[in-house]
Design a protein around this motif. Structure first.
Motif, PDB file in Angstrom:
ATOM      1  N   ASP A 201     -12.555  -0.738 -29.835  1.00 52.63           N
ATOM      2  CA  ASP A 201     -11.764   0.275 -29.325  1.00 52.63           C
ATOM      3  C   ASP A 201     -11.131  -0.238 -27.953  1.00 52.63           C
ATOM      4  OD1 ASP A 201     -14.157  -0.645 -27.862  1.00 52.63           O
ATOM      5  OD2 ASP A 201     -14.589   1.617 -27.522  1.00 52.63           O
ATOM      6  N   ASP A 202     -10.353   0.526 -27.333  1.00 51.95           N
ATOM      7  CA  ASP A 202      -9.719   0.043 -26.101  1.00 51.95           C
ATOM      8  C   ASP A 202      -9.221   1.303 -25.237  1.00 51.95           C
ATOM      9  OD1 ASP A 202      -8.691  -1.610 -24.252  1.00 51.95           O
ATOM     10  OD2 ASP A 202      -7.690  -2.944 -25.800  1.00 51.95           O
TER      11      ASP A 202
ATOM     12  N   PRO B 234      -6.792   4.133 -23.390  1.00 50.38           N
ATOM     13  CA  PRO B 234      -5.706   4.591 -23.967  1.00 50.38           C
ATOM     14  C   PRO B 234      -4.517   4.370 -23.131  1.00 50.38           C
ATOM     15  CG  PRO B 234      -6.898   6.441 -22.962  1.00 50.38           C
ATOM     16  CD  PRO B 234      -7.689   5.153 -22.876  1.00 50.38           C
ATOM     17  N   TYR B 235      -3.212   4.093 -23.907  1.00 50.55           N
ATOM     18  CA  TYR B 235      -2.017   3.833 -22.913  1.00 50.55           C
ATOM     19  C   TYR B 235      -1.905   5.043 -22.233  1.00 50.55           C
ATOM     20  CZ  TYR B 235      -0.562  -0.602 -25.047  1.00 50.55           C
ATOM     21  OH  TYR B 235      -0.399  -2.205 -25.178  1.00 50.55           O
TER      22      TYR B 235
ATOM     23  N   ILE C  45     -10.038   4.686 -27.194  1.00 49.74           N
ATOM     24  CA  ILE C  45      -9.591   4.961 -28.566  1.00 49.74           C
ATOM     25  C   ILE C  45      -9.874   3.738 -29.424  1.00 49.74           C
ATOM     26  CG2 ILE C  45      -7.141   5.267 -29.605  1.00 49.74           C
ATOM     27  CD1 ILE C  45      -7.873   7.023 -27.289  1.00 49.74           C
TER      28      ILE C  45
ATOM     29  N   SER D  65      -9.199   1.085 -32.285  1.00 52.87           N
ATOM     30  CA  SER D  65      -7.695   0.425 -32.331  1.00 52.87           C
ATOM     31  C   SER D  65      -7.293   0.359 -33.744  1.00 52.87           C
ATOM     32  CB  SER D  65      -8.119  -1.137 -31.699  1.00 52.87           C
ATOM     33  OG  SER D  65      -8.784  -1.211 -30.647  1.00 52.87           O
ATOM     34  N   VAL D  66      -5.877   0.021 -33.838  1.00 56.64           N
ATOM     35  CA  VAL D  66      -5.346   0.207 -35.068  1.00 56.64           C
ATOM     36  C   VAL D  66      -5.858  -1.105 -36.072  1.00 56.64           C
ATOM     37  CG1 VAL D  66      -3.039  -0.680 -34.289  1.00 56.64           C
ATOM     38  CG2 VAL D  66      -3.194   0.433 -36.353  1.00 56.64           C
ATOM     39  N   GLN D  67      -5.948  -2.307 -35.317  1.00 50.31           N
ATOM     40  CA  GLN D  67      -5.914  -3.659 -36.033  1.00 50.31           C
ATOM     41  C   GLN D  67      -7.313  -3.665 -37.024  1.00 50.31           C
ATOM     42  OE1 GLN D  67      -8.189  -6.192 -34.891  1.00 50.31           O
ATOM     43  NE2 GLN D  67      -7.760  -7.651 -36.649  1.00 50.31           N
TER      44      GLN D  67
ATOM     45  N   PHE E  64      -8.762   7.944 -33.252  1.00 51.39           N
ATOM     46  CA  PHE E  64      -8.236   6.854 -33.693  1.00 51.39           C
ATOM     47  C   PHE E  64      -6.825   6.513 -32.869  1.00 51.39           C
ATOM     48  CE2 PHE E  64     -11.047   7.924 -37.382  1.00 51.39           C
ATOM     49  CZ  PHE E  64     -11.410   6.768 -37.805  1.00 51.39           C
ATOM     50  N   ASP E  65      -6.379   5.433 -32.787  1.00 48.32           N
ATOM     51  CA  ASP E  65      -4.899   5.106 -32.614  1.00 48.32           C
ATOM     52  C   ASP E  65      -4.002   5.821 -33.602  1.00 48.32           C
ATOM     53  OD1 ASP E  65      -2.383   3.858 -32.564  1.00 48.32           O
ATOM     54  OD2 ASP E  65      -3.222   2.183 -31.304  1.00 48.32           O
ATOM     55  N   GLN E  66      -3.046   6.657 -33.103  1.00 43.08           N
ATOM     56  CA  GLN E  66      -2.194   7.432 -33.994  1.00 43.08           C
ATOM     57  C   GLN E  66      -1.478   6.638 -35.174  1.00 43.08           C
ATOM     58  OE1 GLN E  66      -1.663  10.645 -34.342  1.00 43.08           O
ATOM     59  NE2 GLN E  66      -0.323  10.601 -35.754  1.00 43.08           N
ATOM     60  N   ARG E  67      -1.417   5.419 -34.912  1.00 44.25           N
ATOM     61  CA  ARG E  67      -0.746   4.485 -35.964  1.00 44.25           C
ATOM     62  C   ARG E  67      -1.624   4.324 -37.062  1.00 44.25           C
ATOM     63  NH1 ARG E  67       0.945   0.173 -31.527  1.00 44.25           N
ATOM     64  NH2 ARG E  67      -1.170   0.698 -30.931  1.00 44.25           N
TER      65      ARG E  67
END
Ligand code: ADE
Length: 227
Positions: free
Chosen positions: A50-51, A53-54, A61, A63-65, A118-121
């Motif tokens: 996680d990281d 939020p921008y 959040i 992370s997507v990866q 989750f990251d929206q991506r």
């Protein structure tokens, strides 16, 4: 029916899976449940998942990866890539018609969020079904995923002793009534007696009584079901 559950808390599941109907269905090979720790797919040296939020704001959040990496790896563990489902309070609200629709899937991959989601991506890339179990916020998607699994395994032929009952329940196909009250022995518990009609042996009267009880309860508690 096969479930793959992606979570950061895999230890939440064995207790639930080891009991009752689900345990029996797993032992009989009718249902498979595989739990995966998303952290195992992190490429970060500290297994970070996680990281922040921008744009700022509270919480972390997912992370997507690592999430996408985990989903792709899990999808390759069977021929059918499966219906991807993200548990989120922003999703479509789970109800019995949704359960019946989902029961046509042979495989489902359930993603359990934590933190601020989750990251929206993750959503943009996977185009999953987003599913909520109700208008309240849980600490994560794990309990919600168990609700989905629990409601779905009942629809799999051979899981319930009496196959008829999963389709007869309140909220099943066309049945928009709450259930009538049920009693078993003793006939009298400290002055609380079983309704006389149920002891009569008159099946027609019993059926009428039960229908009336269902209707009265539904009118009182869930008028919306009758509309
Ligand atoms: N995660 C947190 N709250 C939830 C809910 N109500 N339904 C599904 N997933 C959730």
């Amino acid at each position: 029916m096969r479930f793959d559950i992606l979570t950061l808390f895999p230890d939440m599941f064995p207790g639930y899976m080891g009991q009752s109907l689900l345990n029996k269905a797993i032992e009989n090979g009718i249902v498979e449940v595989h739990v995966h720790n998303m952290r195992d797919w992190s490429t970060d040296k500290h297994n970070k998942i996680d990281d922040r939020p921008y744009g700022g704001g509270p919480g972390m959040i997912l992370s997507v990866q690592p999430v996408i990496r985990c989903v792709k790896a899990v999808q390759e563990m069977a021929d059918d890539p499966g219906q991807v489902i993200v548990m989120t309070p922003q999703g479509e609200r789970l109800c019995q018609p949704t359960v019946e629709r989902l029961a046509t899937n042979k495989r489902m991959i359930l993603l359990c969020g934590r933190y601020e989601g989750f990251d929206q991506r993750v959503i943009d890339i996977l185009d999953p079904l987003e599913l909520s179990i109700g208008d309240y916020i849980l600490n994560g998607g794990e309990v919600a995923a168990m609700v989905v699994v629990d409601s779905l395994v009942r629809m799999v032929p051979g899981v319930l002793g009496d196959q008829q009952s999963s389709w007869d329940d309140s909220f099943s196909r066309g049945n928009r009534m709450l259930e009538y009250p049920q009693y078993t022995r003793p006939r009298d518990f400290e002055g609380h007696e079983v309704p006389e009609v149920l002891l009569s042996g008159n099946h027609k009267q019993i059926e009428q009584w039960r229908k009336a009880q269902s209707l009265a309860k539904t009118k009182m508690r869930r008028q919306d079901l009758l509309e």
